[in-house]
Scaffold this motif. Structure first.
Motif, PDB file in Angstrom:
ATOM      1  N   PRO A 154      -9.926  30.346  74.115  1.00 45.58           N
ATOM      2  CA  PRO A 154      -9.134  31.324  74.869  1.00 45.58           C
ATOM      3  C   PRO A 154      -9.781  31.620  76.222  1.00 45.58           C
ATOM      4  O   PRO A 154     -10.997  31.709  76.341  1.00 45.58           O
ATOM      5  CB  PRO A 154      -9.146  32.565  73.969  1.00 45.58           C
ATOM      6  CG  PRO A 154      -9.478  32.058  72.607  1.00 45.58           C
ATOM      7  CD  PRO A 154     -10.368  30.874  72.815  1.00 45.58           C
ATOM      8  N   ARG A 155      -8.936  31.806  77.205  1.00 42.54           N
ATOM      9  CA  ARG A 155      -9.423  32.065  78.557  1.00 42.54           C
ATOM     10  C   ARG A 155      -9.039  33.478  78.979  1.00 42.54           C
ATOM     11  O   ARG A 155      -7.875  33.745  79.271  1.00 42.54           O
ATOM     12  CB  ARG A 155      -8.841  31.053  79.545  1.00 42.54           C
ATOM     13  CG  ARG A 155      -9.341  29.639  79.296  1.00 42.54           C
ATOM     14  CD  ARG A 155      -8.552  28.614  80.107  1.00 42.54           C
ATOM     15  NE  ARG A 155      -9.112  27.297  79.869  1.00 42.54           N
ATOM     16  CZ  ARG A 155      -9.822  26.611  80.761  1.00 42.54           C
ATOM     17  NH1 ARG A 155     -10.060  27.130  81.951  1.00 42.54           N
ATOM     18  NH2 ARG A 155     -10.300  25.425  80.467  1.00 42.54           N
ATOM     19  N   PRO A 156     -10.012  34.382  79.011  1.00 41.13           N
ATOM     20  CA  PRO A 156      -9.681  35.735  79.472  1.00 41.13           C
ATOM     21  C   PRO A 156      -9.315  35.712  80.949  1.00 41.13           C
ATOM     22  O   PRO A 156      -9.755  34.849  81.706  1.00 41.13           O
ATOM     23  CB  PRO A 156     -10.977  36.512  79.234  1.00 41.13           C
ATOM     24  CG  PRO A 156     -12.054  35.469  79.274  1.00 41.13           C
ATOM     25  CD  PRO A 156     -11.441  34.227  78.698  1.00 41.13           C
ATOM     26  N   ALA A 157      -8.499  36.674  81.337  1.00 36.66           N
ATOM     27  CA  ALA A 157      -8.100  36.744  82.745  1.00 36.66           C
ATOM     28  C   ALA A 157      -9.282  37.109  83.630  1.00 36.66           C
ATOM     29  O   ALA A 157      -9.383  36.640  84.773  1.00 36.66           O
ATOM     30  CB  ALA A 157      -6.973  37.754  82.921  1.00 36.66           C
TER      31      ALA A 157
ATOM     32  N   ALA B 240     -20.760  35.937  77.098  1.00 32.79           N
ATOM     33  CA  ALA B 240     -19.480  36.600  77.341  1.00 32.79           C
ATOM     34  C   ALA B 240     -19.334  37.060  78.791  1.00 32.79           C
ATOM     35  O   ALA B 240     -18.218  37.212  79.292  1.00 32.79           O
ATOM     36  CB  ALA B 240     -19.323  37.793  76.397  1.00 32.79           C
ATOM     37  N   SER B 241     -20.446  37.270  79.478  1.00 33.00           N
ATOM     38  CA  SER B 241     -20.377  37.685  80.893  1.00 33.00           C
ATOM     39  C   SER B 241     -19.738  36.616  81.767  1.00 33.00           C
ATOM     40  O   SER B 241     -19.292  36.905  82.880  1.00 33.00           O
ATOM     41  CB  SER B 241     -21.776  38.005  81.425  1.00 33.00           C
ATOM     42  OG  SER B 241     -22.274  39.185  80.858  1.00 33.00           O
ATOM     43  N   PHE B 242     -19.708  35.387  81.282  1.00 31.83           N
ATOM     44  CA  PHE B 242     -19.074  34.294  82.018  1.00 31.83           C
ATOM     45  C   PHE B 242     -17.647  34.042  81.535  1.00 31.83           C
ATOM     46  O   PHE B 242     -17.010  33.077  81.967  1.00 31.83           O
ATOM     47  CB  PHE B 242     -19.897  33.014  81.865  1.00 31.83           C
ATOM     48  CG  PHE B 242     -21.289  33.118  82.430  1.00 31.83           C
ATOM     49  CD1 PHE B 242     -21.520  32.893  83.781  1.00 31.83           C
ATOM     50  CD2 PHE B 242     -22.350  33.469  81.625  1.00 31.83           C
ATOM     51  CE1 PHE B 242     -22.799  33.003  84.308  1.00 31.83           C
ATOM     52  CE2 PHE B 242     -23.634  33.579  82.141  1.00 31.83           C
ATOM     53  CZ  PHE B 242     -23.858  33.356  83.491  1.00 31.83           C
ATOM     54  N   GLY B 243     -17.160  34.885  80.630  1.00 31.14           N
ATOM     55  CA  GLY B 243     -15.845  34.653  80.049  1.00 31.14           C
ATOM     56  C   GLY B 243     -15.850  33.601  78.970  1.00 31.14           C
ATOM     57  O   GLY B 243     -14.791  33.128  78.553  1.00 31.14           O
ATOM     58  N   LEU B 244     -17.042  33.221  78.512  1.00 31.41           N
ATOM     59  CA  LEU B 244     -17.194  32.242  77.440  1.00 31.41           C
ATOM     60  C   LEU B 244     -17.317  32.956  76.094  1.00 31.41           C
ATOM     61  O   LEU B 244     -17.783  34.099  76.034  1.00 31.41           O
ATOM     62  CB  LEU B 244     -18.469  31.417  77.647  1.00 31.41           C
ATOM     63  CG  LEU B 244     -18.420  30.274  78.635  1.00 31.41           C
ATOM     64  CD1 LEU B 244     -19.834  29.901  79.084  1.00 31.41           C
ATOM     65  CD2 LEU B 244     -17.728  29.049  78.010  1.00 31.41           C
ATOM     66  N   PRO B 245     -16.948  32.273  75.000  1.00 30.22           N
ATOM     67  CA  PRO B 245     -17.341  32.802  73.693  1.00 30.22           C
ATOM     68  C   PRO B 245     -18.846  32.632  73.513  1.00 30.22           C
ATOM     69  O   PRO B 245     -19.466  31.769  74.142  1.00 30.22           O
ATOM     70  CB  PRO B 245     -16.577  31.904  72.697  1.00 30.22           C
ATOM     71  CG  PRO B 245     -15.641  31.068  73.512  1.00 30.22           C
ATOM     72  CD  PRO B 245     -16.189  31.020  74.902  1.00 30.22           C
TER      73      PRO B 245
END
Length: 231
Positions: free
Chosen positions: A7-10, A134-139
């Motif tokens: 999943p790719r957060p906005a 998570a700070s990079f939008g990664l799991p």
């Protein structure tokens, strides 16, 4: 487990607090992470003692579009560390949380272990689990099948993989197979000689996304002791 894309957060969030003995402007008011929590994620006892005399806080809170997350993370950390250096302060990465003890001029996206920690409680279950990506939008990542007696070797592979994830996300989805080289590991661990480290030694890994855990589950497809670290 069915293969599925990550999943790719906005947006990704970047959160730091600079703690100082005297106020720098108007104090922001947040609850500072407990000493036990900071200690769990690698904060040194010396830094914990210094925090006792630095009660004032300045927050650095940013949101960034996913493609800008890594550059924003780098810029904000450097800005926070520079303020701390000017005011004899300490920087807390609130995402992990831990005290950041790097110099501003030493911060690098390639140096992956600057950006995450391994949760010490997960090792008992034969896993290395990251906190911080998570700070990079990664799991976050869970490396499975870890032998507790040789976990530093697996930790090195994790550092090399994290280096690749930070460099390639979000342009490339990490699900599938990947190859982690000795050069990736050198970059991930912050080796000054990483650029000249041979890239012909490697280990293959399989990466899946587990929606229940919201983690990347990683399994080694070879023995790093033979393919990476053999004499």
């Amino acid at each position: 487990m069915t293969a599925r894309p990550v999943p790719r957060p906005a947006e990704a969030r970047v959160m730091y607090a600079v703690m100082t003995a005297e106020p720098v402007g108007t104090d922001d008011l947040i609850a500072v992470p407990s000493p036990d929590l900071l200690r769990r994620y690698g904060t040194s006892e010396a830094s914990l003692r210094q925090l006792d005399s630095r009660p004032h806080q300045t927050l650095f809170l940013r949101t960034a579009e996913l493609q800008d997350a890594a550059a924003t993370q780098l810029a904000v950390r450097v800005e926070a560390l520079r303020m701390a250096a000017e005011h004899d302060g300490l920087v807390i990465d609130l995402t992990i949380p831990r005290v950041v003890e790097d110099r501003p001029d030493a911060v690098s996206l390639a140096y992956a272990t600057q950006w995450y920690v391994v949760d010490p409680l997960a090792l008992t279950a034969g896993r290395l689990e990251t906190v911080g990506l998570a700070s990079f939008g990664l799991p976050e990542v869970a490396l499975e099948g870890v032998d507790s007696t040789t976990h530093p070797m697996f930790g090195a592979v994790l550092a090399g993989l994290a280096h690749r994830l930070i460099a390639e996300w979000p342009a490339n989805d990490p699900v599938g197979s990947a190859t982690v080289t000795l050069r990736d590991i050198a970059y991930g661990l912050g080796d000054p000689a990483a650029g000249t480290t041979p890239g012909d030694r490697s280990v293959d890994v399989a990466i899946e996304y587990d929606p229940a855990e919201q983690r990347l589950i990683v399994r080694l497809l070879g023995d790093p002791a033979e393919t990476l670290f053999a004499p």
